[in-house]
Design a protein around this motif. Structure first.
Motif, short mmCIF file in Angstrom:
data_model
loop_
_atom_site.label_atom_id
_atom_site.label_comp_id
_atom_site.label_asym_id
_atom_site.label_seq_id
_atom_site.Cartn_x
_atom_site.Cartn_y
_atom_site.Cartn_z
N GLY A 232 1.68 1.80 -6.29
CA GLY A 232 1.53 1.31 -4.93
C GLY A 232 2.68 0.46 -4.45
N ARG A 271 1.51 8.66 -7.22
CA ARG A 271 0.46 8.00 -6.46
C ARG A 271 -0.82 8.83 -6.43
NH1 ARG A 271 4.24 5.66 -1.46
NH2 ARG A 271 4.82 3.72 -2.54
N ALA A 274 -2.55 8.44 -9.75
CA ALA A 274 -3.19 7.13 -9.83
C ALA A 274 -4.48 7.11 -9.03
CB ALA A 274 -2.23 6.06 -9.32
N ALA A 275 -4.45 7.71 -7.84
CA ALA A 275 -5.66 7.76 -7.01
C ALA A 275 -6.74 8.62 -7.67
CB ALA A 275 -5.31 8.30 -5.63
N CYS A 293 -2.87 2.37 -4.06
CA CYS A 293 -1.97 3.40 -4.62
C CYS A 293 -0.79 3.71 -3.72
CB CYS A 293 -2.76 4.67 -4.90
SG CYS A 293 -4.00 4.48 -6.20
#
Length: 321
Positions: A232, A271, A274-275, A293
């Motif tokens: 993020g 990202r 990660a999400a 994120c």
């Protein structure tokens, strides 16, 4: 008139690659009979010499001998499994597949059964899919085949269809039943199997995270690690270039050469992963996860998920949380 469906068996075959389509086609035949028709399917498992088919999980299935390659065949199903490595080197079997495919109405591969189709020359110049984990191997071994690892199934040519791993053979069989007997027939079979007639999204939503190769140059590796450590963060091109002690233009060129993907696309991929993890593991709202994120807003995250995975964050969470 009953359509003949041959499902090829061999030692080490994936059981569900065979049984899944078998259940769909036989279920469709039952539907046709109960609605006064007689154009169902004659479904047979066949193997070299009619030998019992020992699957990769130890389940053994009874099989009929391979019919004469000149016999009328509507659909030939080529399943996958670890046994495809041996089956692809059986010259007589590959020749039988090639001959039958020449006059069959359609040929279907499931999972690594695409290897058998490719070995028989059925996928040259075509787009094909297979299980996401084996797609790189198929592409490397058969350079004349354009491998797309995302679709659940794809029509590779006028008569050849390829399906992704395992249960995707059921999805494809349902689609073929719909072509043959209409949506109501296919939908009824899907309901009995407690399945979607058309499941949302592609294989990407089920695939393991794609870890990009490490760059050879230390400054680029450091940038990769910084992005992965803080998805993020403020990862603009100018900020990443500053971290690598390069001009933005030079950094973009070197990063793309080393990693195989432009910096912006790499940041977006990290990202997204990660999400994905946070949607699976946490109860935080999509808005909170999007901000954490680096997507800024839930709508930006949603658009990215739909573009990359084929489904929304909410659908993904319902499936995998």
């Amino acid at each position: 008139m009953r359509r003949t469906v041959l499902i090829l068996g061999f030692e080490g075959v994936q059981a569900l690659d065979m049984v899944g389509p078998f259940e769909v086609f036989t279920g469709a035949s039952q539907y046709v009979r109960t609605h006064g028709g007689d154009e169902g399917y004659d479904v047979r498992i066949v193997s070299s010499g009619g030998a019992p088919v020992s699957t990769g999980t130890g389940l053994t299935l009874v099989a009929a001998p391979l019919p004469d390659p000149g016999e009328a065949v509507d659909t030939l199903v080529l399943p996958g499994g670890w046994g495809t490595e041996t089956a692809r080197n059986d010259a007589e079997l590959i020749d039988w597949i090639s001959t039958v495919a020449g006059h069959a109405r359609r040929v279907v591969s499931v999972c690594t059964g695409a290897v058998l189709a490719a070995a028989a020359g059925l996928l040259d110049g075509c787009v094909a899919t297979t299980h996401w984990a084996f797609a790189p191997q198929l592409a490397a071994e058969f350079p004349l085949v354009t491998v797309d690892s995302d679709p659940i199934f794809v029509r590779s040519s006028e008569k050849v269809w390829t399906a992704a791993g395992v249960t995707a053979g059921i999805d494809l069989a349902l689609s073929l039943v719909e072509d043959d007997h209409g949506t109501e027939a296919a939908q009824t079979v899907a309901r009995y199997l407690v399945m979607y007639l058309r499941r949302p999204g592609g294989q990407t939503q089920f695939a393991a995270p794609v870890w990009m190769p490490r760059a050879r140059r230390t400054p680029i590796r450091d940038v990769q690690e910084a992005i992965e450590a803080e998805p993020g963060g403020a990862h603009s091109i100018s900020e990443l270039a500053r971290r690598a002690a390069m001009s933005p233009r030079h950094f973009t060129r070197v990063f793309t050469e080393e990693v195989g993907e432009a910096p912006g696309a790499y940041v977006e991929r990290i990202r997204t992963e990660a999400a994905r993890r946070q949607l699976e593991e946490s109860g935080d709202t999509v808005t909170v996860i999007a901000a954490r994120c680096g997507f800024g807003s839930a709508e930006t995250l949603r658009r990215n998920f739909v573009r990359r995975l084929g489904i929304s964050p909410d659908q993904y969470r319902k499936t995998f949380a």
